[in-house]
Design a protein around this motif. Sequence first.
Motif, PDB file in Angstrom:
ATOM      1  N   ILE A  16      53.847 -27.723 -37.918  1.00  0.00           N
ATOM      2  CA  ILE A  16      54.101 -26.807 -36.795  1.00  0.00           C
ATOM      3  C   ILE A  16      55.001 -27.366 -35.694  1.00  0.00           C
ATOM      4  CG2 ILE A  16      51.915 -25.552 -37.128  1.00  0.00           C
ATOM      5  CD1 ILE A  16      50.834 -27.214 -34.714  1.00  0.00           C
ATOM      6  N   HIS A  17      55.259 -28.683 -35.733  1.00  0.00           N
ATOM      7  CA  HIS A  17      55.982 -29.303 -34.607  1.00  0.00           C
ATOM      8  C   HIS A  17      57.497 -29.265 -34.827  1.00  0.00           C
ATOM      9  CE1 HIS A  17      56.489 -31.581 -31.041  1.00  0.00           C
ATOM     10  NE2 HIS A  17      56.477 -32.796 -31.555  1.00  0.00           N
ATOM     11  N   HIS A  18      57.993 -30.027 -35.785  1.00  0.00           N
ATOM     12  CA  HIS A  18      59.435 -30.046 -36.067  1.00  0.00           C
ATOM     13  C   HIS A  18      59.760 -29.816 -37.549  1.00  0.00           C
ATOM     14  CE1 HIS A  18      60.841 -31.199 -32.104  1.00  0.00           C
ATOM     15  NE2 HIS A  18      59.897 -32.124 -32.038  1.00  0.00           N
ATOM     16  N   GLY A  19      58.765 -29.356 -38.315  1.00  0.00           N
ATOM     17  CA  GLY A  19      59.013 -29.181 -39.751  1.00  0.00           C
ATOM     18  C   GLY A  19      59.094 -30.510 -40.485  1.00  0.00           C
ATOM     19  N   ASN A  20      58.563 -31.569 -39.890  1.00  0.00           N
ATOM     20  CA  ASN A  20      58.632 -32.905 -40.514  1.00  0.00           C
ATOM     21  C   ASN A  20      57.852 -32.947 -41.826  1.00  0.00           C
ATOM     22  OD1 ASN A  20      60.007 -33.834 -38.212  1.00  0.00           O
ATOM     23  ND2 ASN A  20      58.104 -34.408 -37.183  1.00  0.00           N
ATOM     24  N   THR A  21      56.625 -32.436 -41.773  1.00  0.00           N
ATOM     25  CA  THR A  21      55.765 -32.470 -42.968  1.00  0.00           C
ATOM     26  C   THR A  21      56.333 -31.552 -44.048  1.00  0.00           C
ATOM     27  OG1 THR A  21      53.943 -32.751 -41.408  1.00  0.00           O
ATOM     28  CG2 THR A  21      53.355 -32.330 -43.707  1.00  0.00           C
ATOM     29  N   GLU A  22      56.963 -30.472 -43.603  1.00  0.00           N
ATOM     30  CA  GLU A  22      57.556 -29.551 -44.572  1.00  0.00           C
ATOM     31  C   GLU A  22      58.669 -30.225 -45.382  1.00  0.00           C
ATOM     32  OE1 GLU A  22      58.091 -24.993 -44.369  1.00  0.00           O
ATOM     33  OE2 GLU A  22      59.833 -25.874 -43.374  1.00  0.00           O
ATOM     34  N   LYS A  23      59.434 -31.086 -44.718  1.00  0.00           N
ATOM     35  CA  LYS A  23      60.503 -31.797 -45.444  1.00  0.00           C
ATOM     36  C   LYS A  23      59.904 -32.649 -46.563  1.00  0.00           C
ATOM     37  CE  LYS A  23      63.639 -32.163 -41.547  1.00  0.00           C
ATOM     38  NZ  LYS A  23      63.878 -32.952 -40.349  1.00  0.00           N
ATOM     39  N   ILE A  24      58.814 -33.344 -46.237  1.00  0.00           N
ATOM     40  CA  ILE A  24      58.137 -34.186 -47.229  1.00  0.00           C
ATOM     41  C   ILE A  24      57.544 -33.312 -48.338  1.00  0.00           C
ATOM     42  CG2 ILE A  24      56.164 -35.754 -47.578  1.00  0.00           C
ATOM     43  CD1 ILE A  24      58.383 -37.136 -46.035  1.00  0.00           C
ATOM     44  N   ALA A  25      56.899 -32.212 -47.922  1.00  0.00           N
ATOM     45  CA  ALA A  25      56.253 -31.312 -48.887  1.00  0.00           C
ATOM     46  C   ALA A  25      57.279 -30.757 -49.879  1.00  0.00           C
ATOM     47  CB  ALA A  25      55.559 -30.174 -48.141  1.00  0.00           C
ATOM     48  N   LYS A  26      58.460 -30.390 -49.354  1.00  0.00           N
ATOM     49  CA  LYS A  26      59.489 -29.805 -50.221  1.00  0.00           C
ATOM     50  C   LYS A  26      59.998 -30.823 -51.233  1.00  0.00           C
ATOM     51  CE  LYS A  26      61.137 -25.858 -47.676  1.00  0.00           C
ATOM     52  NZ  LYS A  26      62.060 -25.319 -46.681  1.00  0.00           N
ATOM     53  N   ARG A  27      60.178 -32.076 -50.767  1.00  0.00           N
ATOM     54  CA  ARG A  27      60.677 -33.118 -51.686  1.00  0.00           C
ATOM     55  C   ARG A  27      59.654 -33.381 -52.797  1.00  0.00           C
ATOM     56  NH1 ARG A  27      64.833 -37.255 -51.848  1.00  0.00           N
ATOM     57  NH2 ARG A  27      65.807 -36.171 -50.129  1.00  0.00           N
ATOM     58  N   MET A  28      58.374 -33.433 -52.415  1.00  0.00           N
ATOM     59  CA  MET A  28      57.328 -33.664 -53.428  1.00  0.00           C
ATOM     60  C   MET A  28      57.255 -32.486 -54.404  1.00  0.00           C
ATOM     61  SD  MET A  28      54.188 -35.297 -51.294  1.00  0.00           S
ATOM     62  CE  MET A  28      54.293 -36.933 -50.546  1.00  0.00           C
ATOM     63  N   ALA A  78      35.043 -28.923 -56.073  1.00  0.00           N
ATOM     64  CA  ALA A  78      36.277 -29.248 -56.808  1.00  0.00           C
ATOM     65  C   ALA A  78      36.103 -30.431 -57.759  1.00  0.00           C
ATOM     66  CB  ALA A  78      37.399 -29.524 -55.814  1.00  0.00           C
ATOM     67  N   ARG A  79      34.883 -30.712 -58.127  1.00  0.00           N
ATOM     68  CA  ARG A  79      34.671 -31.827 -59.062  1.00  0.00           C
ATOM     69  C   ARG A  79      35.458 -31.604 -60.347  1.00  0.00           C
ATOM     70  NH1 ARG A  79      28.813 -33.567 -57.324  1.00  0.00           N
ATOM     71  NH2 ARG A  79      29.355 -31.836 -55.960  1.00  0.00           N
ATOM     72  N   GLY A  80      36.125 -32.629 -60.830  1.00  0.00           N
ATOM     73  CA  GLY A  80      36.928 -32.495 -62.045  1.00  0.00           C
ATOM     74  C   GLY A  80      38.393 -32.224 -61.739  1.00  0.00           C
ATOM     75  N   LYS A  81      38.700 -31.882 -60.483  1.00  0.00           N
ATOM     76  CA  LYS A  81      40.095 -31.673 -60.111  1.00  0.00           C
ATOM     77  C   LYS A  81      40.605 -32.887 -59.334  1.00  0.00           C
ATOM     78  CE  LYS A  81      40.115 -26.624 -59.532  1.00  0.00           C
ATOM     79  NZ  LYS A  81      41.178 -26.091 -60.399  1.00  0.00           N
ATOM     80  N   LYS A  82      41.932 -33.022 -59.309  1.00  0.00           N
ATOM     81  CA  LYS A  82      42.517 -34.132 -58.554  1.00  0.00           C
ATOM     82  C   LYS A  82      43.289 -33.607 -57.336  1.00  0.00           C
ATOM     83  CE  LYS A  82      44.203 -35.898 -62.365  1.00  0.00           C
ATOM     84  NZ  LYS A  82      45.176 -36.555 -63.185  1.00  0.00           N
ATOM     85  N   ALA A  83      43.365 -34.454 -56.337  1.00  0.00           N
ATOM     86  CA  ALA A  83      44.091 -34.066 -55.122  1.00  0.00           C
ATOM     87  C   ALA A  83      44.829 -35.273 -54.564  1.00  0.00           C
ATOM     88  CB  ALA A  83      43.117 -33.537 -54.081  1.00  0.00           C
ATOM     89  N   PHE A  84      45.842 -35.004 -53.737  1.00  0.00           N
ATOM     90  CA  PHE A  84      46.486 -36.081 -52.993  1.00  0.00           C
ATOM     91  C   PHE A  84      46.674 -35.635 -51.549  1.00  0.00           C
ATOM     92  CE2 PHE A  84      50.874 -34.422 -52.919  1.00  0.00           C
ATOM     93  CZ  PHE A  84      50.865 -33.541 -53.984  1.00  0.00           C
ATOM     94  N   ALA A  85      46.803 -36.649 -50.686  1.00  0.00           N
ATOM     95  CA  ALA A  85      46.893 -36.389 -49.242  1.00  0.00           C
ATOM     96  C   ALA A  85      48.220 -36.925 -48.728  1.00  0.00           C
ATOM     97  CB  ALA A  85      45.747 -37.108 -48.533  1.00  0.00           C
ATOM     98  N   PHE A  86      48.870 -36.166 -47.842  1.00  0.00           N
ATOM     99  CA  PHE A  86      50.050 -36.730 -47.180  1.00  0.00           C
ATOM    100  C   PHE A  86      50.133 -36.207 -45.756  1.00  0.00           C
ATOM    101  CE2 PHE A  86      53.022 -33.095 -47.406  1.00  0.00           C
ATOM    102  CZ  PHE A  86      52.424 -32.325 -48.395  1.00  0.00           C
ATOM    103  N   MET A  87      50.633 -37.084 -44.888  1.00  0.00           N
ATOM    104  CA  MET A  87      50.732 -36.715 -43.474  1.00  0.00           C
ATOM    105  C   MET A  87      51.981 -37.320 -42.857  1.00  0.00           C
ATOM    106  SD  MET A  87      46.822 -36.634 -42.084  1.00  0.00           S
ATOM    107  CE  MET A  87      47.323 -35.860 -40.578  1.00  0.00           C
ATOM    108  N   THR A  88      52.432 -36.707 -41.785  1.00  0.00           N
ATOM    109  CA  THR A  88      53.431 -37.354 -40.931  1.00  0.00           C
ATOM    110  C   THR A  88      52.794 -37.508 -39.556  1.00  0.00           C
ATOM    111  OG1 THR A  88      54.466 -35.290 -40.161  1.00  0.00           O
ATOM    112  CG2 THR A  88      55.362 -36.271 -42.168  1.00  0.00           C
ATOM    113  N   CYS A  89      53.267 -38.504 -38.804  1.00  0.00           N
ATOM    114  CA  CYS A  89      52.647 -38.781 -37.501  1.00  0.00           C
ATOM    115  C   CYS A  89      53.670 -39.456 -36.598  1.00  0.00           C
ATOM    116  CB  CYS A  89      51.442 -39.698 -37.692  1.00  0.00           C
ATOM    117  SG  CYS A  89      51.870 -41.253 -38.467  1.00  0.00           S
TER     118      CYS A  89
END
Length: 156
Positions: A16-28, A78-89
């Motif tokens: 919501i701030h500068h689209g920083n996380t969105e840039k990372i999300a799009k690349r992933m 969500a047992r049996g599923k996998k997840a990953f976490a990413f953040m910008t700060c």
Amino acid sequence: MPGHTPKKTLIVYMSIHHGNTEKIAKRMAKVLGADLKKPYEVNSDDLDKYDLIGFGSGTYFRKPHIAIIDFLDKLPDARGKKAFAFMTCGVFVFSGLGALKKAIKAKGFGLAGEYCCRGFDTWGPLKFIGGIAKGRPNERDLEKAEQFALGLKRLN
Ligand SMILES: Cc1cc2nc3c(=O)[nH]c(=O)nc-3n(C[C@H](O)[C@H](O)[C@H](O)COP(=O)(O)O)c2cc1C
């Protein structure tokens, strides 16, 4: 394999701030061929299509965005599923990544990985000095995010 439907990756994020996380999300998402959505765009009936879900957010007051935490809280087990976490700060020590990982694990997901980088921050008084972490995420951050995603792809 007959009858085998390969499952997909979903990335749910708030930026919501500068689209920083969105840039990372799009690349992933590009690397993983993932669907990219905000929490309010996800239809819970569709979740079964995905066996890997990425949760991403900027850091706001040392925490991930509340919409991401709420979304996680409301998910079925969500047992049996996998997840990953990413953040910008703005500042690494206050990233909120710990809180995001805790919410992911509380839901039963296996945590497949985590990624965090700095993001341009002009919050509050920081705007008077032109902000901090200018130009971040930069190409190097995006390249690292890409490598991270490639690692997940191999796991999957
Ligand atoms: C209201 C607000 C609060 C913030 N609080 C923190 C914080 O506690 N710790 C931190 O490291 N960065 C903080 N930041 C900086 C953001 O986390 C950083 O700029 C991030 O990259 C924003 O991501 P976005 O552009 O995807 O929203 C804050 C930014 C805003 C707007």
